[in-house]
Structure formats: C-alpha cells, structure tokens
Design an enzyme around this catalytic site. Structure first.
Site, short mmCIF file in Angstrom:
data_model
loop_
_atom_site.label_atom_id
_atom_site.label_comp_id
_atom_site.label_asym_id
_atom_site.label_seq_id
_atom_site.Cartn_x
_atom_site.Cartn_y
_atom_site.Cartn_z
N GLY A 179 -98.56 42.53 -19.66
CA GLY A 179 -99.82 43.24 -19.52
C GLY A 179 -99.74 44.64 -20.10
N SER A 180 -100.51 45.54 -19.57
CA SER A 180 -100.63 46.88 -20.14
C SER A 180 -99.44 47.76 -19.77
CB SER A 180 -101.91 47.56 -19.65
OG SER A 180 -101.77 47.95 -18.29
N GLY A 218 -100.44 49.65 -16.35
CA GLY A 218 -100.34 48.78 -15.18
C GLY A 218 -98.93 48.30 -14.93
N GLY A 219 -98.24 47.92 -16.03
CA GLY A 219 -96.87 47.44 -15.88
C GLY A 219 -95.95 48.51 -15.35
N GLU A 255 -93.30 42.93 -20.01
CA GLU A 255 -93.62 43.10 -21.43
C GLU A 255 -94.88 43.94 -21.48
OE1 GLU A 255 -95.64 40.64 -24.95
OE2 GLU A 255 -94.06 39.54 -23.91
N CYS A 273 -99.32 40.37 -28.69
CA CYS A 273 -98.37 41.45 -28.40
C CYS A 273 -97.49 41.76 -29.59
CB CYS A 273 -97.52 41.09 -27.20
SG CYS A 273 -96.74 39.47 -27.32
#
Length: 520
Positions: free
Chosen positions: A213-214, A217-218, A237, A274
């Site tokens: 994800g982002s 957020g990650g 990731e 990605c």
C-alpha cells in the site's frame, strides 16, 4: 522520518471482537498446521487454486466491476494467482526451502561441535493486507496468503476497500476449498475495515504482517508493529519510482523503439503498478521526452483518460502530477495537468491500511490520462524529495543528463526502489552503472521494462527503504522465508527430531550435511 500517529484511530469494539475471534481461531489452527506435512499443505493449496479456477467466470466480471482493469488483464491475473499457489505447493514438497542443515559431532573443531540440526519452522498466525491494484495476485488469495499458508502459518486477511465484494466472494471460495481439503478450522479468515486492520497489527496472536500500500499508511502500521510490547516483522511494500537509465549509445541506436517500450510500460493498467518506471534518465538534447510523448499521449485527446482503481487514487494521482508540474525546474511535455498539487507528497492516497481511499480526496471523474514531464539531473539532485515523489498512475519524469556520472549522482538520490533498469548497447562498460543500480534496487533489468514481475524461484520483488521495509521478496518461492524462523536441535534423539532432520532423511529432501549440499 516521522509519522502522524493520529491517523491510527483506536479500533472499535466490534472490529476488536471480530479480530479477536479470527486471531484466536488462527492460533488454535496453528497447533495443527505447525505439525502438518508438506503433502497435506500441497493438497490445501491446490484445492484453493482449483476452486478459484473453477470460479473464474464469476470472479473476473465481479473484479472488473469494482476495479475497471478489464477482463483480459483480470483473467490473466487470476491465472497468475492460481499458478503461484501451485508453485508454492510444489516447492514445499521439494523441501529445499526449509534449509535443513546437519552438523555431525566433531571433537576436532574449536570449540568441539555437538550434533546440531537446523531447519526453518513457521512463525504462527499472520495478517495479510490486500492491495488495491492487484485484486487477485496481491489480495485475498494472493502471494502473501499463499506463501504463508504454504509454510504452515494460518492467515487473517484484511480485505481491500477498493474491491469489497470481490474480496468477500474470494474469501468464501478460499475458506470452503480449505475446509473441503481437510485444513483445520481457523486456518483462514477475512476481516474488513480500517479499524480491523489496526487491531490486527496490534493483536498478540499475530506474529507477522504482509502489507502492500501507500508509504504513509504503511509507515504508520510499520511503526505500530514495531512499538508493540512484542514487536513483530512488518513486511511492507510501500513506494518506488523504479529509475531507468538509457545510455547515449542506446538512444542513438534505437530511440524510437525505447520510447515505445517506455510508453507502453508506464501507461499499462493506467500506470497503477508498483514497478511503474517513474523516472527515466536520458542524454540531454536527445529529444527522447518528445518521442515518448508522441507514443503515450499522441494528440492529447481526452479519450485517452481511463478509469482508475478508485476516486481517491485518481485524485491523488492528479495532485501528485500537479505538484511535479508546478516545480520551477519541470516542464510538461505532454498530457493534461490540473489541480493544486501537494509538493513533496507521494502520489498514492494517504491511507493507513492500504485502502486506496484518501479520506479527504474525491475525483470528479475517477480517471487518469498519460502525462510526460521533463527536468534535468542537476534539478533532481538539488531537490530529490519533490522530484522523486511517486505518482501512482500513468506518468513518467524524463530526466536529462550531461554525463553518465551526473546521471548516477542523481540516481543515488532516488533512495530504494523495487527495480532499476539500464538500456545499453553490446560492449558498453556497465560496471559503474551496476554498482549504483544494485545498491538502490532489488531487481536490475538489462532489457525490457519493469512492469512484468515473473513468479519464480529466482525472483526478487523488494528493495531498500522506502520500496519495502524488509530485505525479503514478496513474489516468488523465497517469499515463504518471511514467515519462517530457524530452530536448531542439539543432541536430540532421532525419534524426537522433525522428519526433515532425521538421519535417514525419510522425506527425501535436499539438505546440507557437514557443510556439503546433499541431494536425495
């Protein structure tokens, strides 16, 4: 780097109760899965693959309704998903992933060596966060789930809000297939919502987390996993711009071919990969940016706009491109740029659970269209934070360099990426280039473009921060290594050892014995 921890709201009572139930069931299931045989888990994984293949005509249209990725792409992605399930099934039967190692007693070493036998064993229940851009291959039954189940780890999946109906249906199919194949109750569960995601990372029964994800957020969840009373691995990731370096000789020899390849790569799937090649280094004065623009944007017709995964992703892409275009050292070569932009921010939404939905962002159209921008190597060295920000969508930044040394100085400022690509001509000395590319990326390409990620034994899908939070891969057989830990047995009676370490090698797996690789 600091993180706004206020983004992590306390889980609701309902979310906590659901996660408690799923995690407790997973813990009970682990008592069975930790002792399960490779043959049993082979049956579980192949049963899931068969069930998903059988449901293709139901799942693909449902996925297309929610993601707009198209039936051709989604059919292929589902086939990839079931293929990787079968790859993991074969790998665990083959057995080398366990790294079984035996050292017989040796009184001549200093200090003397006792009988030592070492192998990898599963961590325990793990949490998996589905991704927005791969609704099959990185979602409910994707690579994280498959690799964890293969090792004997029960899985609790946090479904992605970008495709909730698909996630629920896929979870039901996976659960039914596992049950029919004899897997224990609780080996797989599915929960939804941001609060459930936060509760999962905090839950004491969860022993590791897989996340795609982002960056924002990650990082928030990574910090949460690390700040637990018992910190756990967080395999995230997060963000990558995946630099490409094209040498002067390569541009001179095949500029049009390379421009077409780049255009096809960064616009594939509306740029929502990605591994999207977000930054491309070319010789100054080559006119390469204009060649790429002609291939990717053409006349600039508004019909080039395509639906993106969510309105939030579309809005974040527009803002990210606008921020780049507003930079004093960047010019827009082709494409439509609008919106205020947010300098220095990545182009993915600022979610905290991989949801793909920015809470305060909404797009009027939910679409994105190709954008080609250009700048110089000197500019990116002067302001890498702004110019190397990921724009998650169909854009690329062409960076003109005066020399290879200048290009490499700029690439060093990129930070970690999943991939790095070099296009050169036969006979060119690539030593200096490779020294830099291998330092910043997990996979280095010498041909083609990075948006294809094969699922195989040799694959490495991961890179230095901020690409990932770990040295491990999330694609390919080695992805299992994330959910395993080593245990050594010293002077153990043969009958007390796992079969993989018994002297007679009853399972016939590859092992290293007294330092020598040994095949059955």
């Amino acid at each position: 780097m600091t993180t706004d921890r206020s983004a992590l709201a306390a889980p609701s009572t309902d979310a906590t109760a659901l996660v408690d139930e799923a995690a407790a069931a997973a813990r009970r299931a682990f008592a069975t899965t930790v002792a399960s045989t490779a043959a049993e888990r082979f049956a579980w994984l192949t049963a899931v693959a068969d069930a998903l293949d059988a449901a293709r005509d139901e799942l693909v249209p449902l996925a297309d309704e929610e993601t707009h990725l198209g039936p051709v792409r989604l059919t292929s992605e589902l086939a990839r998903t079931t293929s990787q399930l079968r790859l993991f099934a074969r790998a665990i039967v083959e057995g080398s992933y366990l790294e079984a190692t035996i050292d017989h007693p040796d009184a001549t070493t200093i200090p003397p060596t006792p009988d030592l036998r070492r192998m990898l064993r599963p961590l325990g229940p793990v949490a998996v966060f589905g991704a927005s851009n791969f609704p099959f291959a990185f979602s409910v039954a994707g690579g994280d789930t498959a690799s964890a189940l293969a090792t004997g780890c029960p899985v609790v999946v946090k479904g992605h809000s970008a495709h909730p109906r698909l996630s629920r249906r896929t979870a039901a199919i996976v659960g039914d297939a596992l049950s029919a194949a004899g897997a224990p109750d609780g080996v797989f569960a599915h929960v939804e919502g941001r609060a459930a995601g936060v509760a999962l990372v905090q839950h004491p029964e969860i022993r590791a987390v897989g996340f795609t994800g982002s960056l924002h957020g990650g990082r928030a969840l990574f910090d949460l996993a690390s700040s637990r009373p018992d910190p756990i691995p967080f395999y995230g990731e997060l963000s990558a711009v995946n630099p490409v370096l094209i040498t002067p000789a390569a541009v001179e020899a095949r500029a049009t071919e390379l421009a077409a390849g780049l255009a096809a790569s960064f616009t594939l799937g509306a740029g929502q990969f990605c591994t999207n090649p977000g930054v491309v280094f070319v010789p100054a004065g080559s006119g390469f940016a204009e060649l790429v623009a002609a291939q990717a944007v053409g006349s600039g017709d508004a019909d080039a706009a395509v639906p993106m995964l969510t309105d939030g992703i579309a809005a974040a892409f527009a803002a990210g491109v606008a921020a780049l275009a507003a930079h004093a050292d960047v010019r827009v070569v082709a494409g439509v740029v609008s919106g205020p932009g947010r300098p220095g921010r990545p182009g993915r939404p600022d979610d905290v659970d991989g949801s793909g939905n920015a809470p305060a962002a909404a797009s009027a159209t939910g679409t994105g269209s190709p954008v080609v921008l250009a700048t110089t190597a000197a500019a990116v060295v002067a302001d890498p934070q702004a110019l190397f920000a990921e724009c998650f969508g169909p854009s690329t930044l062409v960076v003109e360099y005066a020399s290879i040394d200048e290009a490499l100085a700029a690439i060093r400022a990129v930070g970690g990426s999943l991939t790095a690509t070099v296009h050169a001509e036969p006979g060119e000395d690539l030593a200096d280039i490779l020294a830099v590319l291998t330092e910043i990326a997990g996979r280095v390409l010498f041909a083609g473009w990075p948006t294809g990620v094969a699922v195989s034994w040799a694959q490495q899908h991961g890179g230095p921060w901020p690409a990932t939070t770990t040295i491990h891969t999330s694609v390919g057989v080695s992805a299992m290594r994330r959910f395993l830990r080593p245990v050594a047995y010293q002077e153990a009676p043969d009958a007390a050892l796992p079969p993989e370490l018994r002297e007679a090698n009853p399972l016939g797996i590859p092992r290293r014995v007294d330092g020598v690789p040994t095949l059955p």
